[in-house]
Design an enzyme around this catalytic site. Structure first.
Site, mmCIF file in Angstrom:
data_model
loop_
_atom_site.group_PDB
_atom_site.id
_atom_site.type_symbol
_atom_site.label_atom_id
_atom_site.label_comp_id
_atom_site.label_asym_id
_atom_site.label_seq_id
_atom_site.Cartn_x
_atom_site.Cartn_y
_atom_site.Cartn_z
ATOM 1 C CG ASP A 234 34.608 44.888 48.130
ATOM 2 O OD1 ASP A 234 33.901 44.118 47.467
ATOM 3 O OD2 ASP A 234 35.785 45.166 47.821
ATOM 4 C CE LYS B 170 37.502 42.821 46.828
ATOM 5 N NZ LYS B 170 37.778 44.206 46.407
ATOM 6 N N GLY C 236 37.728 46.739 37.925
ATOM 7 C CA GLY C 236 37.615 47.144 36.524
ATOM 8 C C GLY C 236 37.412 45.947 35.610
HETATM 9 N N1 HSE Z 1 34.347 47.571 44.522
HETATM 10 C C1 HSE Z 1 35.525 46.757 44.486
HETATM 11 C C2 HSE Z 1 36.715 47.657 44.757
HETATM 12 C C3 HSE Z 1 35.644 46.094 43.145
HETATM 13 O O1 HSE Z 1 36.545 48.874 44.762
HETATM 14 O O2 HSE Z 1 37.810 47.155 44.981
HETATM 15 C C4 HSE Z 1 36.533 44.916 43.129
HETATM 16 O O3 HSE Z 1 36.182 43.975 44.079
#
Ligand code: HSE
Length: 440
Positions: free
Chosen positions: A207, A211, A309
């Protein structure tokens, strides 16, 4: 330029009414007067595509807005902006392409989709003359996309260091500060709703890597191929590593590092990393995110806030909706991603250089340190410090040996670790992590 004398109605279609979608609906309504005053647009939700009409929700939505088919949003000629919040990369890809082809502006928070298919999607956006906005895709409520696209537009980006996964930061913070096991800390993060539906994406580091790919692509003007990004998750971090890191003056963060070298080769990686306790990034705790951007003109800038959130993420989606409204009122500016040819090469991951932490479990007998030092020395990897904890009451035949290594290319370090692992004196697979001193 002046705002229109009466607000211009901009109708949007919301695909997905989960946590973030509900936040967008709720907060658009709550701050309607302010948003209308500031933008000259009255942003109205015309239709919402949901998976299950009967699912109980904690917001009141008129039933006649709901549909179970996102194609209804595309087919509606009054809808000018589609907000994609369904997640995943298959349906979401189909939806975004259909929206662009139907000449609708796209707003999305889908980092996996952009990381995997950004190049193709922005090419389509360019072809259709319709932008894609994606502020919510990186670092939740922190407006880091606008920072790179606008605030720092006149800078070459020297480096970015980011804590950009709230779930992993929460897990590592709870391990470090409360001594929780990895499993218990993950359970807490899931209970608090930070984790993705499938937490594997969070804990595997992907994740954050998605990004990082978006930030790096914006910074260096070419879409970074996923297979050239080095990603490791937080599963490898133990309480023992936290204890040694602390003794050495560090903590451990899942850190995304993006930078270009003197030849313009771009490095993108996301790994558990030792960060000096004295550095501001070490105090970014819980689900908070922080992005440290170093621009050649501005120097270091730091952006901090909630990275996940409902409300923080919906703040970013609403900012994109306001940008979309501005485009509809005043005309387009860019497609969301502007490629250029000033960089264009990814740095092979084995060439990336950093310091390292290496923890070995070794036979407690003379000569062992010399054998390890010999392997490292043969590859010109220098040792900057070493700890072998003395425990006079411990009668076991093994002991920990922790080494801090000087700057070295990853390829050489991995080869050395492989050789060290094969030494008969090594009793467990070595634990290793990068170390970032963060000195600019
Ligand atoms: N699962 C992601 C995090 C949510 O924990 O940052 C936001 O992208």
């Amino acid at each position: 330029m002046s705002l229109p004398s009466s607000p211009r109605v901009v109708q949007i279609g919301l695909a997905g009414l989960g946590n973030v979608g509900a936040g967008v609906y709720k907060n658009l309504d709550r701050n309607r007067a302010l948003i209308t005053q500031r933008t000259g647009a009255d942003i109205q939700v015309k239709k919402i595509a949901v998976r299950d009409l009967s699912r109980p929700r904690d917001i009141d939505v008129p039933a006649d807005l709901l549909t179970t088919d996102w194609r209804d949003l595309i087919a509606d000629p009054d809808i000018q902006v589609i907000v994609e919040l369904i997640g995943g990369t298959t349906q979401a890809h189909e939806l975004v392409c259909a929206a662009l082809r139907a000449k609708k502006i796209v707003v999305t928070g889908n980092k996996a989709l952009l990381a995997e298919r950004g190049q193709e999607l922005f090419a389509l956006a360019e072809e259709c003359g319709m932008p894609i906005y994606f502020e919510a895709a990186v670092a939740g409520g922190i407006p880091i996309i606008q920072v790179l696209q606008e605030g720092l537009v006149g800078n070459h980006i020297v480096s970015i260091h980011g804590i950009i996964n709230g779930t992993c930061n929460y897990i590592l913070t709870r391990m470090s500060q409360a001594g929780l096991s990895y499993q218990d800390a993950l359970q807490e993060a899931q209970d608090k709703g930070f984790a993705e539906a499938d937490p594997t994406l969070d804990i595997s580091g992907w994740d954050a890597a998605h990004k990082a790919i978006i930030l790096a692509s914006l910074s260096y003007g070419f879409w970074i191929p996923q297979n050239l990004v080095h990603v490791e998750g937080v599963q490898k971090v133990t309480l023992t590593d936290f204890a040694f890191a602390k003794r050495l003056g560090y903590t451990i963060k899942l850190l995304s590092v993006i930078r270009a070298d003197a030849d313009g080769r771009v490095e993108v990686r996301t790994q558990p990393t030792l960060v000096p306790l004295s550095h501001v990034l070490a105090s970014v705790s819980g689900s908070f995110n922080a992005v440290l951007v170093n621009g050649d003109t501005v120097g270091e800038t730091l952006f901090y806030g909630r990275g996940a959130g409902q409300d923080p993420t919906s703040s970013s989606v609403i900012s994109d909706l306001c940008e979309a409204a501005a485009v509809l009122i005043y005309g387009p500016r860019h497609s969301g991603f502007v490629p250029h040819g000033l960089y264009g090469k990814s740095k092979p991951i084995e060439d990336t250089v950093s310091r390292y932490y290496l923890r070995l479990t070794v036979d407690d007998r003379p000569g062992v340190v010399a054998q390890v030092a010999q392997v490292l020395g043969a590859r010109t990897i220098g040792i900057s410090s070493m700890i072998q904890p003395e425990d006079l009451e411990d009668t076991s035949a093994t002991t920990s040996l922790v080494l801090m290594l000087h700057d070295a290319p990853l390829g050489a370090v991995l080869q050395a670790i492989e050789e060290i692992t094969a030494l008969p004196c090594i009793k467990e697979p070595p634990a290793w992590m990068r170390v970032e001193t963060l000195l600019s």
